[in-house]
Design an enzyme around this catalytic site. Sequence first.
Site, PDB file in Angstrom:
ATOM      1  N   ASP B 172     -24.009   7.845 -22.064  1.00  0.00           N
ATOM      2  CA  ASP B 172     -24.400   6.483 -21.698  1.00  0.00           C
ATOM      3  C   ASP B 172     -23.945   5.785 -23.114  1.00  0.00           C
ATOM      4  O   ASP B 172     -24.186   6.116 -24.235  1.00  0.00           O
ATOM      5  CB  ASP B 172     -26.006   6.327 -21.693  1.00  0.00           C
ATOM      6  CG  ASP B 172     -26.328   6.922 -20.362  1.00  0.00           C
ATOM      7  OD1 ASP B 172     -27.628   6.502 -20.048  1.00  0.00           O
ATOM      8  OD2 ASP B 172     -25.719   8.216 -19.912  1.00  0.00           O
ATOM      9  N   HIS B 234     -26.549   2.597 -13.670  1.00  0.00           N
ATOM     10  CA  HIS B 234     -26.615   1.380 -13.964  1.00  0.00           C
ATOM     11  C   HIS B 234     -25.138   0.638 -13.381  1.00  0.00           C
ATOM     12  O   HIS B 234     -24.891  -0.296 -13.555  1.00  0.00           O
ATOM     13  CB  HIS B 234     -26.389   1.139 -15.431  1.00  0.00           C
ATOM     14  CG  HIS B 234     -27.931   1.154 -15.947  1.00  0.00           C
ATOM     15  ND1 HIS B 234     -28.803  -0.037 -16.109  1.00  0.00           N
ATOM     16  CD2 HIS B 234     -28.818   1.756 -15.881  1.00  0.00           C
ATOM     17  CE1 HIS B 234     -30.140   0.074 -16.237  1.00  0.00           C
ATOM     18  NE2 HIS B 234     -29.899   1.387 -16.339  1.00  0.00           N
ATOM     19  N   SER B 546     -24.708 -19.375  -5.717  1.00  0.00           N
ATOM     20  CA  SER B 546     -24.786 -20.707  -6.253  1.00  0.00           C
ATOM     21  C   SER B 546     -25.823 -21.272  -6.847  1.00  0.00           C
ATOM     22  O   SER B 546     -25.719 -22.529  -7.281  1.00  0.00           O
ATOM     23  CB  SER B 546     -24.475 -21.717  -4.804  1.00  0.00           C
ATOM     24  OG  SER B 546     -25.700 -21.524  -4.168  1.00  0.00           O
TER      25      SER B 546
END
Lengths: 134, 616
Positions: B172, B234, B546
């Site tokens: 990681d 992730h 948006s």
Amino acid sequence: MADEKDREEIIVAEFHKKIKEAFEVFDHESNNTVDVREIGTIIRSLGCCPTEGELHDLIAEVEEEEPTGYIRFEKFLPVMTEILLERRYRPIPEDVLLRAFEVLDSAKRGFLTKDELIKYMTEEDGVSLCRLGW
Amino acid sequence: MGCSSSSTKTRKSETSLKAALIIQNWYRGYKARLKARQHYALTIFQSIEYADEQGQMQLSTFFSFMFENYAHVHKEELELRKQSLESEQDMRDRHDYVDLIDVPDSYNGPRLQFPLTCTDIDLLLEAFKEQQILHAHYVLEVLFETKKVLKQMPNFTHVQTSPSKELTICGDLHGKLDDLFMIFYKNGLPSESNPYVFNGDFVDRGKNSIEILMILCVSFLVYPNDLHLNRGNHEDFMMNLRYGFTKEILHKYKLHGKRILQILEELYAWLPIGTIVDNEILVIHGGISETTDLNLLHRVERNKMKSVLIPPTETNRDYDTDSKHNKVGVTFNAHGRIKTNGSPIEHLPKHEWEQIIDILWSDPRGKNGCFPNTGRGGGCYFGPDVTSKILNKYQLKMLIRSHECKPEGYEICHDGKVVTIFSASNYYEEGSNRGAYIKLCSGTAPRFFQYQVTKATCFQPLRQKLSLSQWAFCMENILGLNLPWRSLSSNLVNIDRNGNVEYMSSFQNIHIEKPVQEAHSTLVETLYRYRSDLEIIFNAIDTDHSGLISMEEFRAMWKLFSAHYNVLIDDSQVNKLANIMDLNKDGSIDFNEFLKAFYVVHRYEDLMKPGVTNLG
């Protein structure tokens, strides 16, 4: 008499809490067991200073009949509580520690070199150790 | 018997010995206390981290709940899917869009030249060291190209090592650029003779996730056969929403961030599941379960696994009633696609989805057997027996995985068969852990290399004091209330003569009460408590990113939320709230403003309650 008993109960309860918290930190699987190799760290983190020999005896006391490599909390708690109540394996006070250094620093320089410290810490005299009861 | 000099000598050496033993004993006690303290700190950090991830998986069950019980939301979800399918088509056709983004002459960041070469890698590294930001045009182009190449890769990359071509495996990185620089400094840049595997979790949490991703993608494009990327848990657009990568992108790329996010969604799903080295070492991000089926995993259509939070539908009895049903209750047409309402929706079958979850989320433990991973909420805990069984089944010798932070950067368990490798040093805090990488060569034992990015020692005692800026940073980070902490500090904490904050003094006068039962909490408190969950849910509904959702969507969302979490909220309250929040009365809510408003309101209400300390 009753007062004293209450006080002792409170003290015991506090010890139980402390022991449980220290134990849980090393209980990686959350199943109330810790690796036997961490017992020394747990005991020392609770403020006790057993020698290696005393530690071995302690481990023998809390281990299973058939050693599994794990120590269970149920076995550890009563033994540790007793140790704390009796104030066993109390750490040596700081002034004694200072004197210990002064004994080794025969030339009274106020310091020990790295090599000297290594020498003192790693040399073993098996006979003397036994005689001193360590 | 009579020799006094020798007895003095013995006495002297006895004293020395005693002294040495005292010192030894004291030192052991001291080391043990430090070790316990380090363990405490790590346990706390880990619990916080996993509890958070558990929240993610709980959201997953929430979504399943949504699909199973609310037809109109189901329809909406189908609309979402249809839209994303369409947009996938669009993007293939609109590759030109990238060219529509101009790089202005005023841009003095790195300029990449396609086809990429190792010069571009150097360019990027130098630029990122100077903390420059790569222009969105290049980001998009790199991501497009990477996706194109990844599509051609199989689910598992097979790699061979040799004495002249050792393989380096990194774990990681989580957006910590300094660690990647350190690795390249110690181990050299990737090349044909210096191959690398990056085992997932490149992004989230750290503040340079996009830079790391760019370096890795560019290196991959230059050396596609020697730089291998495995997917981590992730590499998931839903996880990014919560753990910081989405925020980082929208902050660094205000104009084109949304576009970048859209491409990432697909790119992640095309990342290979794992790597197999010399036919004997399996490298995957999380772990395995007792049902792990490598042959199946070689075959699955990995790109259909969009996110851990978009689980497969179990049944679709509401829809296609004339197709055949198999045992599991899912209907398949000839191509294995679930037919619903006439439009083909691309889902993974449930058991395949679970197989991938296990690979990305599981953790090894000492206890035999395979148990649900309650810490994270997904995947499982697998014991040494499971490891032996699965490794033997596929004639493998070792499993190399990441996913868990280890104090030394790596850890070996299960009798040498499982290795955890973690490459983000100081992950929780400065001094918390080392990072490490492995070098593999067939015929020799794996070699581990450790590093730590700063020189700070691990064992700093807690001083109970912080500088004012450190304290202000902490307060803002945890509470997220956007308040002027420095100005407020004199009212909240004691400050000593040197300007340092005694942070515990905030809590002197405060009495912690038992938390109020959920059934009685106000709408405001509930919103505040679940704000991060709400944010994710809202973001999921807002498909065009948006920042606006319609009133209807808001009401429906709130109803679902309250049903799932068993919170009783009055309909009229929700309506009133929705109307108030629609400031310009155009029928849509800017929910970021909405959530922010609640942070401040909550705090104000708190201060007005009687019994709360007068902090002045």
